[in-house]
Structure formats: structure tokens, C-alpha cells
Write an enzyme that holds these catalytic residues in place. Structure first.
Site, PDB file in Angstrom:
ATOM      1  N   GLU A 173       8.586   8.082  -2.800  1.00 35.04           N
ATOM      2  CA  GLU A 173       8.564   9.003  -3.944  1.00 35.04           C
ATOM      3  C   GLU A 173       7.784  10.272  -3.598  1.00 35.04           C
ATOM      4  O   GLU A 173       8.128  11.367  -4.041  1.00 35.04           O
ATOM      5  CB  GLU A 173       7.975   8.287  -5.176  1.00 35.04           C
ATOM      6  CG  GLU A 173       8.960   7.265  -5.735  1.00 35.04           C
ATOM      7  CD  GLU A 173       8.348   6.130  -6.524  1.00 35.04           C
ATOM      8  OE1 GLU A 173       7.172   6.225  -6.932  1.00 35.04           O
ATOM      9  OE2 GLU A 173       9.056   5.115  -6.723  1.00 35.04           O
ATOM     10  N   LYS A 231       2.032   2.847  -9.623  1.00 37.22           N
ATOM     11  CA  LYS A 231       2.655   4.165  -9.834  1.00 37.22           C
ATOM     12  C   LYS A 231       1.964   4.876 -11.009  1.00 37.22           C
ATOM     13  O   LYS A 231       0.760   4.712 -11.184  1.00 37.22           O
ATOM     14  CB  LYS A 231       4.162   4.025 -10.060  1.00 37.22           C
ATOM     15  CG  LYS A 231       4.838   3.171  -8.978  1.00 37.22           C
ATOM     16  CD  LYS A 231       6.318   3.338  -8.978  1.00 37.22           C
ATOM     17  CE  LYS A 231       6.939   2.299  -8.066  1.00 37.22           C
ATOM     18  NZ  LYS A 231       8.266   2.653  -7.621  1.00 37.22           N
ATOM     19  N   GLY A 276      12.730   0.195  -7.024  1.00 39.89           N
ATOM     20  CA  GLY A 276      12.918   0.405  -8.463  1.00 39.89           C
ATOM     21  C   GLY A 276      14.359   0.280  -8.912  1.00 39.89           C
ATOM     22  O   GLY A 276      14.699   0.671 -10.028  1.00 39.89           O
ATOM     23  N   HIS A 317       4.679   7.221   0.767  1.00 40.53           N
ATOM     24  CA  HIS A 317       5.589   6.502  -0.137  1.00 40.53           C
ATOM     25  C   HIS A 317       6.847   7.352  -0.332  1.00 40.53           C
ATOM     26  O   HIS A 317       6.763   8.595  -0.400  1.00 40.53           O
ATOM     27  CB  HIS A 317       4.899   6.245  -1.479  1.00 40.53           C
ATOM     28  CG  HIS A 317       5.677   5.314  -2.355  1.00 40.53           C
ATOM     29  ND1 HIS A 317       6.751   5.733  -3.093  1.00 40.53           N
ATOM     30  CD2 HIS A 317       5.567   3.985  -2.571  1.00 40.53           C
ATOM     31  CE1 HIS A 317       7.261   4.692  -3.753  1.00 40.53           C
ATOM     32  NE2 HIS A 317       6.562   3.623  -3.450  1.00 40.53           N
ATOM     33  N   GLU A 339      10.033   0.044   3.274  1.00 45.11           N
ATOM     34  CA  GLU A 339      10.570   0.135   1.927  1.00 45.11           C
ATOM     35  C   GLU A 339      11.894   0.888   1.959  1.00 45.11           C
ATOM     36  O   GLU A 339      11.903   2.132   1.919  1.00 45.11           O
ATOM     37  CB  GLU A 339       9.590   0.887   1.020  1.00 45.11           C
ATOM     38  CG  GLU A 339       8.249   0.207   0.853  1.00 45.11           C
ATOM     39  CD  GLU A 339       7.619   0.567  -0.485  1.00 45.11           C
ATOM     40  OE1 GLU A 339       7.407  -0.342  -1.280  1.00 45.11           O
ATOM     41  OE2 GLU A 339       7.401   1.757  -0.738  1.00 45.11           O
ATOM     42  N   SER A 371      11.962  -3.798  -4.957  1.00 48.34           N
ATOM     43  CA  SER A 371      12.404  -4.777  -5.950  1.00 48.34           C
ATOM     44  C   SER A 371      11.996  -6.207  -5.618  1.00 48.34           C
ATOM     45  O   SER A 371      12.772  -7.149  -5.845  1.00 48.34           O
ATOM     46  CB  SER A 371      13.921  -4.665  -6.176  1.00 48.34           C
ATOM     47  OG  SER A 371      14.244  -3.374  -6.671  1.00 48.34           O
ATOM     48  N   ASN A 428       1.662  -1.543  -6.384  1.00 46.46           N
ATOM     49  CA  ASN A 428       1.653  -0.095  -6.620  1.00 46.46           C
ATOM     50  C   ASN A 428       1.963   0.147  -8.095  1.00 46.46           C
ATOM     51  O   ASN A 428       3.107  -0.002  -8.522  1.00 46.46           O
ATOM     52  CB  ASN A 428       2.712   0.567  -5.722  1.00 46.46           C
ATOM     53  CG  ASN A 428       2.865   2.051  -6.013  1.00 46.46           C
ATOM     54  OD1 ASN A 428       2.035   2.647  -6.699  1.00 46.46           O
ATOM     55  ND2 ASN A 428       3.930   2.643  -5.489  1.00 46.46           N
TER      56      ASN A 428
END
Ligand code: PEP
Length: 249
Positions: free
Chosen positions: A96, A11, A172, A94, A166, A211, A9
Site C-alpha cells: 500500500e 493499517k 485485503g 508494504h 505479500e 488474506s 498490521n
């Protein structure tokens, strides 16, 4: 036997020049790799990256999509458009998108359905926040996120889908779930599907994201119910990403 998958990904990173370099490095490195390898560039670059990757073992996906197929939805991109320019997959839900763009479980379910209707394979992302983990409700949160989609799309839809676990606290942050923590939730996810359709559950790929790096990938991917990874930061460096792809067996 489930074929492992590793998805990068990107991003909101990249440029035409950087993307060309990155995808060339990934294509070079993953030849002969056991895993199915995908990259998810920002929407404006999907067409060009798909063109660069055409005929290679690297597939391309979108990072999100519109719930609607066509019409007056300024700024949005449909599943069919992503498919038209070469995407085969799309991330849905996701964390985010859930946290920053108000995507509720219901919206995520609509996007999952829209993805399949437009010919894409959704990669459904689920996972708990740190507060939820500390409150001991990880499984309840993941079950709620899955149930919203299963109730709307039907269990059979998951024969053409991928699930990515996730944990939000690991995305991150450099703080990876231990292989045992990942396996516990992956096992729970597989059990959730097995209770509805054992054969489907056996074939369903459940990726771990949060991560993942070359240094921890083999350990994570070695767990029984971890079928590969969804990789953010480490997918922006070709060498590192290739090492992660090679770790998936
Ligand atoms: C992600 O963006 O889905 C992700 C897992 O990011 P990172 O690998 O950087 O934690």
C-alpha cells in the site's frame, strides 16, 4: 530452527478504546504460544499500545517510518522515535505504501537502512501484482525488490530483518495464495538469500501475507519455507488473530 512469527498490521483502523480491547484480547490469548507475536498499530497509537503490551509476550511495531533520522520533515516519524515509544519492528515497503505513496525500491531500501540505524528490525514486504503474476514475472519482481535492498544495505543486514512475501492480489481481497503458490515464492526467496549466505538464509524468517485467516493459517504455515504470517484484516479481531497465532508452530 526458525521461531515462527505472526504480525498483525492494523493499517488505519482503531481508536484508543478499541485498541485497548484488542491488545488485551491478544495478550490473553497468545500466552504460551510458540510464535513471536507482534501488532502494528497506526503511528499515533504505537506508544499507548506498547505501554499496554509491556511485559507481555506481544511486541509492537510501526507501519512505516521516515528515511531520515531527524530534521525538517514535517509529518514524518523517525525510527528512533518509534523505538523511543516502545516499538521494536517496523514494516518497510508494504504494497500500500509502494502503490499509494510512491515508495520506490530505492526509497524502500533507504527506509530499511534507516530502520536498522534507529534500532528497529525492518519487516521488508515484497510481492507481485496480479498483472505481474499473469505475465510470469513473479520471481523477477520479487528478486528486483530484494536486490534493491541487498545492494544498498548489504546481505549481512538481513541477519536483523524479516521478509514478508505479500502477493498484492491477495492483500485485503479474500483471495489467498494456495499453500503451494506461497511455498514456491518463499522457496525462491530463501534460495535467493542462500546463494549469498547459506547460514543467513537458514535463519531468515519469511512471513506470508495476503488474506490469512484462522481457517487457512495452519495450511499456509505448514509449508517448509513459510515462517508465519503478516495479517491485515484478520488481526483486527482478537479471537481470529489469536487462532492464527496458535496455528504457527
Ligand atoms: C496486509 O495488510 O499486509 C495484509 C496481508 O492484509 P490482509 O490480511 O487483510 O490481506
Amino acid at each position: 530452527m526458525r521461531r515462527p512469527m505472526v504480525a498483525g498490521n492494523w493499517k488505519m483502523h482503531g481508536s484508543r478504546e478499541e485498541n485497548a480491547r484488542l491488545v488485551a484480547g491478544v495478550i490473553d490469548g497468545v500466552n504460551g504460544c510458540v510464535a513471536e507475536v507482534l501488532v502494528f498499530p497506526p503511528a499515533v497509537y504505537v506508544a499507548e499500545v506498547a505501554h499496554l503490551a509491556a511485559g507481555s509476550p506481544v511486541g509492537v511495531g510501526g507501519q512505516t517510518l521516515c528515511t531520515q533520522a531527524v530534521g525538517a520533515y514535517t509529518g514524518e516519524i523517525s525510527a528512533a522515535m518509534l523505538r523511543d515509544v516502545g516499538a521494536t519492528h517496523v514494516l518497510v515497503g508494504h504494497s500500500e505504501r509502494r502503490a499509494m505513496y510512491g515508495e520506490t525500491d530505492a526509497v524502500v531500501a533507504e527506509k530499511f537502512i534507516a530502520a536498522q540505524a534507529g534500532g528497529l528490525i525492518p519487516v521488508l514486504c515484497v510481492g507481485e501484482t496480479l498483472e505481474e503474476r499473469e505475465a510470469g514475472i513473479t520471481e523477477a519482481v520479487v528478486a528486483r525488490q530484494l536486490e534493491a535492498v541487498v545492494a544498498a544495505a548489504g546481505i549481512a543486514a538481513f541477519a536483523q530483518a524479516v521478509v514478508a512475501y505479500e502477493p498484492v492480489w491477495a492483500i485485503g481481497t479474500g483471495r489467498t495464495a494456495s499453500p503451494e503458490q506461497a511455498q514456491a515464492v518463499h522457496g525462491f526467496i530463501r534460495g535467493y538469500f542462500a546463494a549469498k549466505d547459506a547460514t543467513l538464509a537458514d535463519h531468515l524468517r519469511v512471513l506470508y501475507g495476503g488474506s490469512v485467516k484462522a481457517s487457512n493459517a495452519a495450511e499456509l504455515f505448514g509449508m517448509a519455507d513459510v515462517d508465519g504470517g503478516l495479517v491485515g484484516g484478520a488481526s483486527l479481531k482478537a479471537d481470529e488473530f489469536v487462532r492464527i497465532c496458535v496455528a504457527a508452530r
